[in-house]
Design a protein around this motif. Structure first.
Motif, PDB file in Angstrom:
ATOM      1  N   GLY A 182       0.400   4.919   4.111  1.00  0.00           N
ATOM      2  CA  GLY A 182      -0.610   4.394   3.203  1.00  0.00           C
ATOM      3  C   GLY A 182      -1.953   4.204   3.882  1.00  0.00           C
ATOM      4  O   GLY A 182      -2.029   3.816   5.044  1.00  0.00           O
ATOM      5  N   ASN A 224      -0.340  -2.610  14.179  1.00  0.00           N
ATOM      6  CA  ASN A 224       0.359  -1.794  13.192  1.00  0.00           C
ATOM      7  C   ASN A 224       1.654  -1.194  13.758  1.00  0.00           C
ATOM      8  O   ASN A 224       2.487  -0.699  13.005  1.00  0.00           O
ATOM      9  CB  ASN A 224      -0.546  -0.659  12.690  1.00  0.00           C
ATOM     10  N   GLY A 256       0.868  -1.168   0.000  1.00  0.00           N
ATOM     11  CA  GLY A 256       0.000   0.000   0.000  1.00  0.00           C
ATOM     12  C   GLY A 256       0.907   1.221   0.000  1.00  0.00           C
ATOM     13  O   GLY A 256       1.482   1.601  -1.027  1.00  0.00           O
ATOM     14  N   GLY A 295      -2.480  -0.283   4.652  1.00  0.00           N
ATOM     15  CA  GLY A 295      -2.055  -0.977   5.869  1.00  0.00           C
ATOM     16  C   GLY A 295      -2.620  -0.335   7.114  1.00  0.00           C
ATOM     17  O   GLY A 295      -3.065  -1.013   8.049  1.00  0.00           O
ATOM     18  N   GLN A 305      -5.286  -7.224   6.403  1.00  0.00           N
ATOM     19  CA  GLN A 305      -4.152  -7.632   5.554  1.00  0.00           C
ATOM     20  C   GLN A 305      -4.179  -9.130   5.287  1.00  0.00           C
ATOM     21  O   GLN A 305      -3.484  -9.612   4.406  1.00  0.00           O
ATOM     22  CB  GLN A 305      -2.814  -7.277   6.241  1.00  0.00           C
TER      23      GLN A 305
HETATM   24  C1  FAD Z   1       6.069   7.288   9.916  1.00  0.00           C
HETATM   25  C2  FAD Z   1       4.908   6.435  10.345  1.00  0.00           C
HETATM   26  C3  FAD Z   1       3.776   7.046  10.868  1.00  0.00           C
HETATM   27  C4  FAD Z   1       2.684   6.279  11.268  1.00  0.00           C
HETATM   28  N1  FAD Z   1       1.568   6.902  11.774  1.00  0.00           N
HETATM   29  C5  FAD Z   1       0.484   6.159  12.116  1.00  0.00           C
HETATM   30  C6  FAD Z   1      -0.723   6.793  12.576  1.00  0.00           C
HETATM   31  O1  FAD Z   1      -0.824   7.998  12.668  1.00  0.00           O
HETATM   32  N2  FAD Z   1      -1.764   6.000  12.917  1.00  0.00           N
HETATM   33  C7  FAD Z   1      -1.702   4.642  12.817  1.00  0.00           C
HETATM   34  O2  FAD Z   1      -2.698   3.990  13.151  1.00  0.00           O
HETATM   35  N3  FAD Z   1      -0.590   4.024  12.380  1.00  0.00           N
HETATM   36  C8  FAD Z   1       0.495   4.747  12.019  1.00  0.00           C
HETATM   37  N4  FAD Z   1       1.626   4.122  11.559  1.00  0.00           N
HETATM   38  C9  FAD Z   1       1.658   2.652  11.461  1.00  0.00           C
HETATM   39  C10 FAD Z   1       0.998   2.238  10.164  1.00  0.00           C
HETATM   40  O3  FAD Z   1      -0.374   2.013  10.430  1.00  0.00           O
HETATM   41  C11 FAD Z   1       1.631   0.955   9.597  1.00  0.00           C
HETATM   42  O4  FAD Z   1       2.987   1.166   9.354  1.00  0.00           O
HETATM   43  C12 FAD Z   1       0.939   0.518   8.312  1.00  0.00           C
HETATM   44  O5  FAD Z   1       1.383  -0.785   8.010  1.00  0.00           O
HETATM   45  C13 FAD Z   1       1.230   1.427   7.143  1.00  0.00           C
HETATM   46  O6  FAD Z   1       0.471   1.062   6.032  1.00  0.00           O
HETATM   47  P1  FAD Z   1       1.087   1.182   4.558  1.00  0.00           P
HETATM   48  O7  FAD Z   1       0.017   0.871   3.587  1.00  0.00           O
HETATM   49  O8  FAD Z   1       1.839   2.448   4.425  1.00  0.00           O
HETATM   50  O9  FAD Z   1       2.171   0.027   4.637  1.00  0.00           O
HETATM   51  P2  FAD Z   1       2.565  -1.191   3.685  1.00  0.00           P
HETATM   52  O10 FAD Z   1       3.953  -1.521   4.107  1.00  0.00           O
HETATM   53  O11 FAD Z   1       2.339  -0.931   2.261  1.00  0.00           O
HETATM   54  O12 FAD Z   1       1.554  -2.322   4.148  1.00  0.00           O
HETATM   55  C14 FAD Z   1       1.476  -2.808   5.474  1.00  0.00           C
HETATM   56  C15 FAD Z   1       0.665  -4.095   5.445  1.00  0.00           C
HETATM   57  O13 FAD Z   1      -0.635  -3.829   4.919  1.00  0.00           O
HETATM   58  C16 FAD Z   1      -0.866  -4.564   3.715  1.00  0.00           C
HETATM   59  N5  FAD Z   1      -1.595  -3.716   2.779  1.00  0.00           N
HETATM   60  C17 FAD Z   1      -1.357  -2.428   2.475  1.00  0.00           C
HETATM   61  N6  FAD Z   1      -2.286  -1.978   1.619  1.00  0.00           N
HETATM   62  C18 FAD Z   1      -3.118  -3.005   1.367  1.00  0.00           C
HETATM   63  C19 FAD Z   1      -4.276  -3.160   0.562  1.00  0.00           C
HETATM   64  N7  FAD Z   1      -4.788  -2.141  -0.129  1.00  0.00           N
HETATM   65  N8  FAD Z   1      -4.888  -4.378   0.543  1.00  0.00           N
HETATM   66  C20 FAD Z   1      -4.397  -5.416   1.259  1.00  0.00           C
HETATM   67  N9  FAD Z   1      -3.304  -5.312   2.059  1.00  0.00           N
HETATM   68  C21 FAD Z   1      -2.672  -4.119   2.096  1.00  0.00           C
HETATM   69  C22 FAD Z   1       0.508  -4.953   3.215  1.00  0.00           C
HETATM   70  O14 FAD Z   1       0.451  -6.113   2.443  1.00  0.00           O
HETATM   71  C23 FAD Z   1       1.255  -5.158   4.530  1.00  0.00           C
HETATM   72  O15 FAD Z   1       0.949  -6.421   5.074  1.00  0.00           O
HETATM   73  C24 FAD Z   1       2.735   4.870  11.149  1.00  0.00           C
HETATM   74  C25 FAD Z   1       3.881   4.262  10.628  1.00  0.00           C
HETATM   75  C26 FAD Z   1       4.955   5.023  10.228  1.00  0.00           C
HETATM   76  C27 FAD Z   1       6.180   4.343   9.690  1.00  0.00           C
END
Ligand code: FAD
Length: 503
Positions: free
Chosen positions: A148, A456, A82, A151, A204
């Motif tokens: 994203g 998460n 994501g 996630g 996920q």
């Molecule tokens: C800088 C930072 C700030 C953050 N702030 C917050 C916050 O304010 N609130 C909070 O709750 N969390 C926060 N988080 C934690 C965040 O929720 C997780 O890191 C989450 O996994 C990020 O999602 P992503 O889509 O960017 O990650 P990705 O690495 O793309 O995905 C994470 C997981 O979700 C799955 N996934 C992603 N998109 C999909 C999709 N469309 N369909 C099926 N599976 C999918 C992926 O396969 C993987 O297993 C933060 C993390 C970071 C690093």
């Protein structure tokens, strides 16, 4: 049901088959030697990157379906990206098929009549904030705009508006999901309602969500900014008192509440921001969803302490999720732990000493932060939506080491574990105990069985059963129905009911 086979890696034949299957579509297919391949596998944390056997950037659910079906039928390892922010590598695969949603599926459309946002599965929160704000709307979303939607939402989702609107999953109205067999399904309260329940917290594990529909709300400008305080014991004592006053949950005739009735949110922690020339500072990002005069009154106790920097002002809502810089491309890890109010000054100072000692011993990790997130937890605690198992009157802390050199990977991750353990011990002083993280570990729960772990943030060590708590048995049953071969297994894998493989 039989056992779950080990997934295999991609061969040249697979790549050529996939090119053939997707030849009349808009999808981009990249083998490791192709241009643009490295862009598809790059991640927010460099430590989370893995070399996919083939990377596919689809443009629609049908293209996702073709790739997923092929992976399932051929027993191939599969990862879905994501926003790419998982520090545990949950959106990466070593040699398997990578479906990269972020590259070409980031569209957001606004249904103004229903005040709903239709968000493609690879969108970032900045895409959502900007599209909604253009129509005078907002919804609960990540506090760092380049994370994203995928996630963050599928695992629960805390945001600036959680105090009044709950988690992101309290605002999901519908998912469009590509299942392991390639079928495209809709899930909402009336259609595939069990799948809807599972996606709201353990999403996920059940498919690729290609569209989220989120409820939005009319939104005005907010009072927000960053304050920086010198990290002296006198200042920390005063800050802890002011935070305890602002975020303490107390009883009212209408139920539990905090002073701002959910409208104040703060992220407070130890960091070494650039203007401090290497000194540890207390950094406080604060947002109040209301007019300046009320915000100033609420945050006056913090102004009285005398911040070295005070940037509080009125601003458009999307700015609230840009107070933390993106920091893309370092190595990073992340470990959370629950904590209860009131905060104890001595505990906060113990954390500071450990933080200081660690950075002194590993200068490479100077950008690391330890933070306490302060939302009014009442709305989150009181909702019953979804399979999310971490609802309660507790708060989340976050230990986030950030560094550059691969040789520091182990010690930086150990620092995150050590501090997270300190938080877990501290919570015992409030009569609670976070889940143990090892088989047989203590697992005393918060409100109504809350696991007191946010999946998460806790992306290593913890077990799936710890994260999903009382929802786990029902999730296993649904996993058996929707993903019996456990194709979606990268983050807190759920063993399908009846399967024999140990996950
Ligand atoms: C800088 C930072 C700030 C953050 N702030 C917050 C916050 O304010 N609130 C909070 O709750 N969390 C926060 N988080 C934690 C965040 O929720 C997780 O890191 C989450 O996994 C990020 O999602 P992503 O889509 O960017 O990650 P990705 O690495 O793309 O995905 C994470 C997981 O979700 C799955 N996934 C992603 N998109 C999909 C999709 N469309 N369909 C099926 N599976 C999918 C992926 O396969 C993987 O297993 C933060 C993390 C970071 C690093």
């Amino acid at each position: 049901m039989g056992s779950i086979e080990q997934k295999r890696t991609v061969t040249y034949t697979d790549i050529s088959n996939l090119r053939q299957l997707l030849s009349n579509t808009q999808a981009e297919i990249r083998a490791p030697t192709d241009p643009n391949y490295s862009k598809l596998i790059d991640r927010w944390s460099k430590a989370a990157e893995k070399p996919a056997g083939v990377a596919i950037a689809p443009t629609c659910s049908e293209e996702v379906g073709i790739a997923v079906k092929y992976a399932t039928e051929n027993g191939l390892d599969l990862a879905v990206r994501g926003g790419g922010h998982s520090t545990a590598g949950a959106s990466s695969t070593d040699g398997g098929i990578l479906i990269d949603l972020q590259s070409r599926m980031r569209n957001v459309t606004v249904d103004e009549e229903k005040q709903q946002l239709h968000i493609q599965g690879g969108a970032l929160w900045s895409d959502v904030d900007d599209a909604a704000w253009a129509k005078g709307l907002a919804t609960v979303g990540g506090t760092v705009a380049d994370t994203g939607v995928g996630g963050l939402t599928l695992g629960g989702g805390y945001g600036v508006l959680s105090g009044t609107r709950g988690l992101v999953i309290d605002n999901t109205r519908e998912f469009t999901v590509v299942l392991a067999n390639g079928d495209i399904q809709r899930a909402n309260k009336g259609e595939n309602s069990d799948l809807f329940w599972a996606l709201n917290g353990a999403g996920q594990n059940f498919g690729v969500t290609t569209e989220f529909v989120l409820q939005a709300y009319p939104q005005a400008e907010v009072y927000l900014g960053t304050m920086l305080f010198p990290a002296t014991s006198e200042i920390i004592t005063k800050l802890v008192d002011a935070l305890n006053d602002l975020y303490k949950v107390y009883s009212t005739p209408n139920g539990p509440a905090t002073k701002s009735e959910g409208r104040a949110m703060s992220l407070v922690g130890f960091a070494k921001p650039p203007p401090a020339e290497g000194k540890t500072m207390v950094l406080m990002n604060a947002v109040f969803d209301g007019p300046q005069s009320e915000g100033e009154k609420l945050f006056q106790p913090f102004f009285d302490i005398g911040p070295a920097v005070n940037e509080m002002r009125m601003a458009p809502y999307p700015t609230a999720n840009k107070l933390v810089p993106a920091m893309y491309g370092m190595r990073s890890s992340m470990k959370g732990a629950a904590y209860m109010m009131p905060l104890r000054t001595n505990f906060v100072m113990d954390i500071q000493s450990k933080y200081d000692a660690f950075i002194e011993s590993c200068e490479d990790a100077a950008p690391s932060v330890v933070a306490w997130e302060l939302y009014d937890p009442c709305k989150v605690a009181q909702s019953e939506e979804g399979s999310f198992a971490n609802r309660g009157y507790h708060f989340n802390s976050l230990v986030m080491p950030m560094w550059s050199k691969p040789e520091n990977d182990r010690r930086c991750r150990q620092f995150a574990r050590d501090l997270s353990d300190m938080f877990k011990k501290e919570i015992q002083s409030h009569g609670y105990q976070a889940s143990g993280g090892v088989e047989g570990g203590a697992s005393v729960r918060g409100r109504q069985g809350a696991v007191m772990l946010y999946g998460n943030y806790d992306q290593y060590d913890e077990l799936s059963k710890d994260i999903f708590g009382d929802s786990y048995p029902k999730l296993q049953k649904l996993k058996g129905q929707y993903d019996p071969h456990n194709m979606f297994n990268k983050l807190f894998a759920i063993q399908p009911e009846g399967a024999t493989a140990q996950l």
